[in-house]
Design a protein around this motif. Sequence first.
Motif, PDB file in Angstrom:
ATOM      1  N   ARG A  16     -11.947  -3.548   7.900  1.00 46.60           N
ATOM      2  CA  ARG A  16     -10.963  -4.211   7.043  1.00 46.60           C
ATOM      3  C   ARG A  16     -11.008  -3.692   5.613  1.00 46.60           C
ATOM      4  NH1 ARG A  16     -10.686 -10.462   9.258  1.00 46.60           N
ATOM      5  NH2 ARG A  16      -9.818  -9.901  11.291  1.00 46.60           N
ATOM      6  N   ARG A  17     -12.206  -3.432   5.112  1.00 46.40           N
ATOM      7  CA  ARG A  17     -12.339  -2.902   3.756  1.00 46.40           C
ATOM      8  C   ARG A  17     -11.723  -1.508   3.653  1.00 46.40           C
ATOM      9  NH1 ARG A  17     -14.476   0.752   1.612  1.00 46.40           N
ATOM     10  NH2 ARG A  17     -15.760   1.271   3.388  1.00 46.40           N
ATOM     11  N   ALA A  18     -12.039  -0.634   4.611  1.00 50.47           N
ATOM     12  CA  ALA A  18     -11.493   0.727   4.582  1.00 50.47           C
ATOM     13  C   ALA A  18      -9.974   0.707   4.770  1.00 50.47           C
ATOM     14  CB  ALA A  18     -12.148   1.592   5.665  1.00 50.47           C
ATOM     15  N   ALA A  19      -9.498  -0.173   5.644  1.00 50.04           N
ATOM     16  CA  ALA A  19      -8.059  -0.254   5.913  1.00 50.04           C
ATOM     17  C   ALA A  19      -7.270  -0.722   4.699  1.00 50.04           C
ATOM     18  CB  ALA A  19      -7.798  -1.187   7.093  1.00 50.04           C
ATOM     19  N   SER A  20      -7.816  -1.668   3.961  1.00 50.47           N
ATOM     20  CA  SER A  20      -7.100  -2.171   2.783  1.00 50.47           C
ATOM     21  C   SER A  20      -7.315  -1.281   1.565  1.00 50.47           C
ATOM     22  CB  SER A  20      -7.512  -3.609   2.480  1.00 50.47           C
ATOM     23  OG  SER A  20      -8.886  -3.681   2.196  1.00 50.47           O
ATOM     24  N   SER A  21      -8.391  -0.521   1.555  1.00 53.35           N
ATOM     25  CA  SER A  21      -8.695   0.348   0.423  1.00 53.35           C
ATOM     26  C   SER A  21      -7.666   1.470   0.264  1.00 53.35           C
ATOM     27  CB  SER A  21     -10.090   0.946   0.606  1.00 53.35           C
ATOM     28  OG  SER A  21     -10.391   1.832  -0.430  1.00 53.35           O
ATOM     29  N   GLY A  22      -7.196   2.019   1.383  1.00 55.65           N
ATOM     30  CA  GLY A  22      -6.218   3.107   1.314  1.00 55.65           C
ATOM     31  C   GLY A  22      -4.964   2.733   0.554  1.00 55.65           C
ATOM     32  N   PRO A  23      -4.220   1.732   1.017  1.00 58.52           N
ATOM     33  CA  PRO A  23      -3.000   1.360   0.301  1.00 58.52           C
ATOM     34  C   PRO A  23      -3.267   0.848  -1.112  1.00 58.52           C
ATOM     35  CG  PRO A  23      -3.201   0.090   2.350  1.00 58.52           C
ATOM     36  CD  PRO A  23      -4.361   1.015   2.279  1.00 58.52           C
ATOM     37  N   ALA A  24      -4.405   0.192  -1.308  1.00 51.88           N
ATOM     38  CA  ALA A  24      -4.730  -0.308  -2.648  1.00 51.88           C
ATOM     39  C   ALA A  24      -4.937   0.856  -3.624  1.00 51.88           C
ATOM     40  CB  ALA A  24      -5.975  -1.191  -2.597  1.00 51.88           C
ATOM     41  N   ASN A  25      -5.603   1.914  -3.186  1.00 48.68           N
ATOM     42  CA  ASN A  25      -5.812   3.077  -4.056  1.00 48.68           C
ATOM     43  C   ASN A  25      -4.507   3.812  -4.330  1.00 48.68           C
ATOM     44  OD1 ASN A  25      -8.582   3.757  -5.032  1.00 48.68           O
ATOM     45  ND2 ASN A  25      -9.022   3.150  -2.927  1.00 48.68           N
ATOM     46  N   ILE A  26      -3.642   3.878  -3.356  1.00 45.93           N
ATOM     47  CA  ILE A  26      -2.331   4.508  -3.568  1.00 45.93           C
ATOM     48  C   ILE A  26      -1.567   3.727  -4.636  1.00 45.93           C
ATOM     49  CG2 ILE A  26      -0.100   5.038  -2.511  1.00 45.93           C
ATOM     50  CD1 ILE A  26      -1.721   5.474   0.148  1.00 45.93           C
ATOM     51  N   ALA A  27      -1.540   2.418  -4.494  1.00 44.97           N
ATOM     52  CA  ALA A  27      -0.832   1.577  -5.461  1.00 44.97           C
ATOM     53  C   ALA A  27      -1.447   1.683  -6.855  1.00 44.97           C
ATOM     54  CB  ALA A  27      -0.847   0.124  -4.987  1.00 44.97           C
ATOM     55  N   HIS A  64      -0.611   5.073  -8.403  1.00 39.97           N
ATOM     56  CA  HIS A  64       0.804   5.138  -8.789  1.00 39.97           C
ATOM     57  C   HIS A  64       1.043   4.370 -10.078  1.00 39.97           C
ATOM     58  CE1 HIS A  64       5.141   4.144  -8.612  1.00 39.97           C
ATOM     59  NE2 HIS A  64       5.205   5.398  -8.191  1.00 39.97           N
ATOM     60  N   GLY A  65       0.325   3.273 -10.233  1.00 37.52           N
ATOM     61  CA  GLY A  65       0.490   2.446 -11.426  1.00 37.52           C
ATOM     62  C   GLY A  65      -0.109   3.048 -12.688  1.00 37.52           C
ATOM     63  N   ARG A  66      -0.873   4.105 -12.560  1.00 36.13           N
ATOM     64  CA  ARG A  66      -1.513   4.725 -13.725  1.00 36.13           C
ATOM     65  C   ARG A  66      -0.545   5.585 -14.540  1.00 36.13           C
ATOM     66  NH1 ARG A  66      -7.060   3.374 -14.614  1.00 36.13           N
ATOM     67  NH2 ARG A  66      -7.610   2.263 -12.714  1.00 36.13           N
ATOM     68  N   PHE A 122      -3.058   9.816 -10.340  1.00 35.13           N
ATOM     69  CA  PHE A 122      -2.436   9.473  -9.069  1.00 35.13           C
ATOM     70  C   PHE A 122      -3.030  10.332  -7.956  1.00 35.13           C
ATOM     71  CE2 PHE A 122       1.898   9.081  -6.693  1.00 35.13           C
ATOM     72  CZ  PHE A 122       1.360   8.140  -5.840  1.00 35.13           C
ATOM     73  N   VAL A 123      -3.145  11.630  -8.195  1.00 37.58           N
ATOM     74  CA  VAL A 123      -3.724  12.536  -7.195  1.00 37.58           C
ATOM     75  C   VAL A 123      -5.167  12.129  -6.888  1.00 37.58           C
ATOM     76  CG1 VAL A 123      -4.492  14.922  -6.802  1.00 37.58           C
ATOM     77  CG2 VAL A 123      -2.184  14.475  -7.676  1.00 37.58           C
ATOM     78  N   GLN A 124      -5.921  11.784  -7.916  1.00 40.91           N
ATOM     79  CA  GLN A 124      -7.316  11.357  -7.716  1.00 40.91           C
ATOM     80  C   GLN A 124      -7.382  10.136  -6.797  1.00 40.91           C
ATOM     81  OE1 GLN A 124      -9.367  10.451 -11.363  1.00 40.91           O
ATOM     82  NE2 GLN A 124     -11.209   9.778 -10.324  1.00 40.91           N
ATOM     83  N   HIS A 125      -6.514   9.171  -7.026  1.00 39.13           N
ATOM     84  CA  HIS A 125      -6.500   7.972  -6.186  1.00 39.13           C
ATOM     85  C   HIS A 125      -6.000   8.275  -4.770  1.00 39.13           C
ATOM     86  CE1 HIS A 125      -7.267   5.802  -9.908  1.00 39.13           C
ATOM     87  NE2 HIS A 125      -7.571   4.766  -9.151  1.00 39.13           N
ATOM     88  N   LEU A 126      -5.089   9.214  -4.629  1.00 38.93           N
ATOM     89  CA  LEU A 126      -4.641   9.619  -3.296  1.00 38.93           C
ATOM     90  C   LEU A 126      -5.784  10.250  -2.517  1.00 38.93           C
ATOM     91  CD1 LEU A 126      -1.122  11.117  -4.129  1.00 38.93           C
ATOM     92  CD2 LEU A 126      -1.603   8.947  -2.960  1.00 38.93           C
ATOM     93  N   LYS A 127      -6.616  11.010  -3.198  1.00 35.88           N
ATOM     94  CA  LYS A 127      -7.773  11.624  -2.536  1.00 35.88           C
ATOM     95  C   LYS A 127      -8.801  10.568  -2.133  1.00 35.88           C
ATOM     96  CE  LYS A 127      -7.239  16.218  -4.487  1.00 35.88           C
ATOM     97  NZ  LYS A 127      -7.835  17.274  -5.324  1.00 35.88           N
ATOM     98  N   ILE A 128      -8.953   9.546  -2.936  1.00 31.48           N
ATOM     99  CA  ILE A 128      -9.836   8.436  -2.569  1.00 31.48           C
ATOM    100  C   ILE A 128      -9.275   7.734  -1.331  1.00 31.48           C
ATOM    101  CG2 ILE A 128     -10.728   6.174  -3.304  1.00 31.48           C
ATOM    102  CD1 ILE A 128     -10.749   7.368  -6.190  1.00 31.48           C
ATOM    103  N   ALA A 129      -7.952   7.567  -1.288  1.00 33.36           N
ATOM    104  CA  ALA A 129      -7.305   6.960  -0.117  1.00 33.36           C
ATOM    105  C   ALA A 129      -7.545   7.811   1.127  1.00 33.36           C
ATOM    106  CB  ALA A 129      -5.812   6.782  -0.366  1.00 33.36           C
ATOM    107  N   GLN A 130      -7.547   9.139   0.970  1.00 33.67           N
ATOM    108  CA  GLN A 130      -7.849  10.027   2.104  1.00 33.67           C
ATOM    109  C   GLN A 130      -9.265   9.761   2.622  1.00 33.67           C
ATOM    110  OE1 GLN A 130      -7.041  13.912   0.273  1.00 33.67           O
ATOM    111  NE2 GLN A 130      -5.617  14.304   1.955  1.00 33.67           N
TER     112      GLN A 130
END
Length: 112
Positions: free
Chosen positions: A27-38, A41-43, A49-57
């Motif tokens: 559940r933590r990993a599943a919710s972490s992806g979309p949360a990092n994307i959001a 994007h908000g930054r 944004f790219v850094q957070h997308l890589k964390i989501a990966q």
Amino acid sequence: MDLAVESYELTKDFPREEVYGLVSQIRRAASSGPANIAEGHGRNATGLFVQHLKIAQGSLKELETHFILSSRLGFVPKDQIGDLMIMSEEVGKMLRSLIRSLQETRNGRPTE
């Protein structure tokens, strides 16, 4: 978000003793992806944004590992995990494409 919802659904029937183990990790990993994307994007900065997308990966790969482990432990049938792995692969492709596009735009190369 769909993958996160499916991940939560998947863990509803896990053994009770896994609530603080694998259920929590999935559940933590599943919710972490979309949360990092959001969050990225908000930054309002492409590099962040790219850094957070890589964390989501990374969270996505962690989620895939937990899916495989769940199947190997017999908590979930392989076909159900297969469907989730396909969803995860699609999300991964979208993330890689978005990262590539943002990096090319930031580096002054037009995207196609």
